[in-house]
Write a protein that holds these residues in place. Structure first.
Motif, PDB file in Angstrom:
ATOM      1  N   GLN A  25       0.814  -1.224   0.000  1.00  0.00           N
ATOM      2  CA  GLN A  25       0.000   0.000   0.000  1.00  0.00           C
ATOM      3  C   GLN A  25       0.845   1.270   0.000  1.00  0.00           C
ATOM      4  O   GLN A  25       0.347   2.349  -0.315  1.00  0.00           O
ATOM      5  CB  GLN A  25      -0.952   0.010   1.187  1.00  0.00           C
ATOM      6  CG  GLN A  25      -2.076  -0.985   1.032  1.00  0.00           C
ATOM      7  CD  GLN A  25      -3.104  -0.850   2.135  1.00  0.00           C
ATOM      8  OE1 GLN A  25      -2.889  -0.187   3.144  1.00  0.00           O
ATOM      9  NE2 GLN A  25      -4.235  -1.494   1.945  1.00  0.00           N
ATOM     10  N   SER A  26       2.116   1.161   0.336  1.00  0.00           N
ATOM     11  CA  SER A  26       2.980   2.342   0.368  1.00  0.00           C
ATOM     12  C   SER A  26       3.506   2.734  -1.018  1.00  0.00           C
ATOM     13  O   SER A  26       4.188   3.750  -1.150  1.00  0.00           O
ATOM     14  CB  SER A  26       4.168   2.112   1.309  1.00  0.00           C
ATOM     15  OG  SER A  26       5.019   1.102   0.788  1.00  0.00           O
ATOM     16  N   CYS A  27       3.171   1.948  -2.045  1.00  0.00           N
ATOM     17  CA  CYS A  27       3.621   2.268  -3.409  1.00  0.00           C
ATOM     18  C   CYS A  27       3.065   3.626  -3.837  1.00  0.00           C
ATOM     19  O   CYS A  27       1.938   3.976  -3.508  1.00  0.00           O
ATOM     20  CB  CYS A  27       3.139   1.212  -4.401  1.00  0.00           C
ATOM     21  SG  CYS A  27       4.000  -0.355  -4.256  1.00  0.00           S
ATOM     22  N   ASP A  28       3.867   4.356  -4.574  1.00  0.00           N
ATOM     23  CA  ASP A  28       3.413   5.633  -5.114  1.00  0.00           C
ATOM     24  C   ASP A  28       4.003   5.849  -6.505  1.00  0.00           C
ATOM     25  O   ASP A  28       4.807   5.050  -6.990  1.00  0.00           O
ATOM     26  CB  ASP A  28       3.756   6.796  -4.175  1.00  0.00           C
ATOM     27  CG  ASP A  28       5.251   6.964  -3.940  1.00  0.00           C
ATOM     28  OD1 ASP A  28       6.067   6.316  -4.635  1.00  0.00           O
ATOM     29  OD2 ASP A  28       5.613   7.747  -3.050  1.00  0.00           O
ATOM     30  N   TYR A  29       3.576   6.931  -7.118  1.00  0.00           N
ATOM     31  CA  TYR A  29       3.983   7.245  -8.488  1.00  0.00           C
ATOM     32  C   TYR A  29       5.507   7.266  -8.641  1.00  0.00           C
ATOM     33  O   TYR A  29       6.051   6.689  -9.581  1.00  0.00           O
ATOM     34  CB  TYR A  29       3.379   8.594  -8.888  1.00  0.00           C
ATOM     35  CG  TYR A  29       3.877   9.116 -10.207  1.00  0.00           C
ATOM     36  CD1 TYR A  29       3.329   8.666 -11.408  1.00  0.00           C
ATOM     37  CD2 TYR A  29       4.898  10.060 -10.258  1.00  0.00           C
ATOM     38  CE1 TYR A  29       3.793   9.142 -12.621  1.00  0.00           C
ATOM     39  CE2 TYR A  29       5.362  10.538 -11.465  1.00  0.00           C
ATOM     40  CZ  TYR A  29       4.807  10.078 -12.650  1.00  0.00           C
ATOM     41  OH  TYR A  29       5.275  10.538 -13.845  1.00  0.00           O
ATOM     42  N   LEU A  30       6.204   7.922  -7.722  1.00  0.00           N
ATOM     43  CA  LEU A  30       7.656   8.034  -7.838  1.00  0.00           C
ATOM     44  C   LEU A  30       8.356   6.682  -7.731  1.00  0.00           C
ATOM     45  O   LEU A  30       9.385   6.465  -8.369  1.00  0.00           O
ATOM     46  CB  LEU A  30       8.220   9.001  -6.800  1.00  0.00           C
ATOM     47  CG  LEU A  30       7.982  10.472  -7.110  1.00  0.00           C
ATOM     48  CD1 LEU A  30       8.506  11.357  -5.983  1.00  0.00           C
ATOM     49  CD2 LEU A  30       8.605  10.873  -8.429  1.00  0.00           C
ATOM     50  N   PHE A  31       7.813   5.776  -6.919  1.00  0.00           N
ATOM     51  CA  PHE A  31       8.406   4.441  -6.818  1.00  0.00           C
ATOM     52  C   PHE A  31       8.433   3.765  -8.185  1.00  0.00           C
ATOM     53  O   PHE A  31       9.468   3.254  -8.614  1.00  0.00           O
ATOM     54  CB  PHE A  31       7.630   3.572  -5.814  1.00  0.00           C
ATOM     55  CG  PHE A  31       8.084   2.142  -5.808  1.00  0.00           C
ATOM     56  CD1 PHE A  31       9.273   1.781  -5.215  1.00  0.00           C
ATOM     57  CD2 PHE A  31       7.314   1.159  -6.426  1.00  0.00           C
ATOM     58  CE1 PHE A  31       9.709   0.457  -5.236  1.00  0.00           C
ATOM     59  CE2 PHE A  31       7.733  -0.153  -6.446  1.00  0.00           C
ATOM     60  CZ  PHE A  31       8.937  -0.510  -5.841  1.00  0.00           C
ATOM     61  N   PHE A  32       7.310   3.787  -8.897  1.00  0.00           N
ATOM     62  CA  PHE A  32       7.259   3.138 -10.203  1.00  0.00           C
ATOM     63  C   PHE A  32       8.030   3.934 -11.252  1.00  0.00           C
ATOM     64  O   PHE A  32       8.701   3.352 -12.102  1.00  0.00           O
ATOM     65  CB  PHE A  32       5.809   2.902 -10.640  1.00  0.00           C
ATOM     66  CG  PHE A  32       5.144   1.859  -9.795  1.00  0.00           C
ATOM     67  CD1 PHE A  32       5.429   0.523  -9.984  1.00  0.00           C
ATOM     68  CD2 PHE A  32       4.264   2.219  -8.792  1.00  0.00           C
ATOM     69  CE1 PHE A  32       4.840  -0.448  -9.191  1.00  0.00           C
ATOM     70  CE2 PHE A  32       3.674   1.247  -7.998  1.00  0.00           C
ATOM     71  CZ  PHE A  32       3.966  -0.088  -8.196  1.00  0.00           C
ATOM     72  N   LEU A  39      13.014  -5.457 -12.031  1.00  0.00           N
ATOM     73  CA  LEU A  39      12.364  -6.381 -11.105  1.00  0.00           C
ATOM     74  C   LEU A  39      13.070  -6.411  -9.757  1.00  0.00           C
ATOM     75  O   LEU A  39      12.417  -6.455  -8.712  1.00  0.00           O
ATOM     76  CB  LEU A  39      12.290  -7.785 -11.701  1.00  0.00           C
ATOM     77  CG  LEU A  39      11.663  -8.855 -10.817  1.00  0.00           C
ATOM     78  CD1 LEU A  39      10.242  -8.489 -10.434  1.00  0.00           C
ATOM     79  CD2 LEU A  39      11.697 -10.202 -11.510  1.00  0.00           C
ATOM     80  N   SER A  40      14.381  -6.355  -9.753  1.00  0.00           N
ATOM     81  CA  SER A  40      15.121  -6.407  -8.490  1.00  0.00           C
ATOM     82  C   SER A  40      14.749  -5.230  -7.578  1.00  0.00           C
ATOM     83  O   SER A  40      14.692  -5.372  -6.363  1.00  0.00           O
ATOM     84  CB  SER A  40      16.623  -6.424  -8.744  1.00  0.00           C
ATOM     85  OG  SER A  40      17.021  -5.265  -9.454  1.00  0.00           O
ATOM     86  N   LYS A  41      14.445  -4.076  -8.149  1.00  0.00           N
ATOM     87  CA  LYS A  41      14.038  -2.913  -7.363  1.00  0.00           C
ATOM     88  C   LYS A  41      12.556  -2.975  -7.003  1.00  0.00           C
ATOM     89  O   LYS A  41      12.160  -2.554  -5.919  1.00  0.00           O
ATOM     90  CB  LYS A  41      14.332  -1.629  -8.138  1.00  0.00           C
ATOM     91  CG  LYS A  41      15.816  -1.379  -8.328  1.00  0.00           C
ATOM     92  CD  LYS A  41      16.048  -0.118  -9.110  1.00  0.00           C
ATOM     93  CE  LYS A  41      17.528   0.149  -9.306  1.00  0.00           C
ATOM     94  NZ  LYS A  41      17.753   1.381 -10.081  1.00  0.00           N
ATOM     95  N   LEU A  42      11.738  -3.492  -7.909  1.00  0.00           N
ATOM     96  CA  LEU A  42      10.301  -3.590  -7.661  1.00  0.00           C
ATOM     97  C   LEU A  42       9.973  -4.553  -6.528  1.00  0.00           C
ATOM     98  O   LEU A  42       9.013  -4.356  -5.788  1.00  0.00           O
ATOM     99  CB  LEU A  42       9.567  -4.028  -8.928  1.00  0.00           C
ATOM    100  CG  LEU A  42       9.591  -3.043 -10.091  1.00  0.00           C
ATOM    101  CD1 LEU A  42       8.996  -3.686 -11.331  1.00  0.00           C
ATOM    102  CD2 LEU A  42       8.845  -1.776  -9.725  1.00  0.00           C
ATOM    103  N   ARG A  43      10.767  -5.592  -6.370  1.00  0.00           N
ATOM    104  CA  ARG A  43      10.512  -6.608  -5.331  1.00  0.00           C
ATOM    105  C   ARG A  43      10.424  -6.008  -3.932  1.00  0.00           C
ATOM    106  O   ARG A  43       9.788  -6.575  -3.052  1.00  0.00           O
ATOM    107  CB  ARG A  43      11.580  -7.687  -5.366  1.00  0.00           C
ATOM    108  CG  ARG A  43      11.414  -8.633  -6.517  1.00  0.00           C
ATOM    109  CD  ARG A  43      12.314  -9.858  -6.306  1.00  0.00           C
ATOM    110  NE  ARG A  43      12.319 -10.688  -7.465  1.00  0.00           N
ATOM    111  CZ  ARG A  43      11.450 -11.670  -7.705  1.00  0.00           C
ATOM    112  NH1 ARG A  43      10.495 -11.913  -6.831  1.00  0.00           N
ATOM    113  NH2 ARG A  43      11.532 -12.397  -8.795  1.00  0.00           N
ATOM    114  N   ALA A  44      11.029  -4.856  -3.724  1.00  0.00           N
ATOM    115  CA  ALA A  44      11.003  -4.216  -2.402  1.00  0.00           C
ATOM    116  C   ALA A  44       9.574  -3.926  -1.935  1.00  0.00           C
ATOM    117  O   ALA A  44       9.319  -3.868  -0.732  1.00  0.00           O
ATOM    118  CB  ALA A  44      11.810  -2.917  -2.432  1.00  0.00           C
TER     119      ALA A  44
END
Length: 83
Positions: A25-32, A39-44
């Motif tokens: 739920q903490s995902c935001d626009y800047l993360f993506f 994928l290695s960064k997205l897994r966080a």
């Protein structure tokens, strides 16, 4: 079922999908924006959930737990990238 060649007309990025995961739920626009398509960064921010699927491009993301018509969501600009 979903098209495996989805493309976002807003950011012009391919929409990635990950079986058996949802987005934190903490995902935001800047993360993506900063981490797609690594994928290695997205897994966080991916959480394992059997039967779910996580979708994302550089500007939008969704976690799907049940059959859903993504075309009904007005804010998504995902279209078939043609096969």
């Amino acid at each position: 079922r979903t098209c495996d060649q989805l493309r976002c007309t807003a950011c012009d990025f391919r929409v990635s999908h990950f079986n058996d995961y949802i987005w934190d739920q903490s995902c935001d626009y800047l993360f993506f924006r900063n981490n797609m398509p690594e994928l290695s960064k997205l897994r966080a921010k991916m959480i394992k959930k059997k039967g779910a699927r996580a979708y994302a491009c550089q500007c939008s993301w969704r976690s799907i737990n049940e059959p859903t018509d993504l075309q009904t969501e007005q804010q998504l600009r995902w279209v078939c990238g043609k096969h």
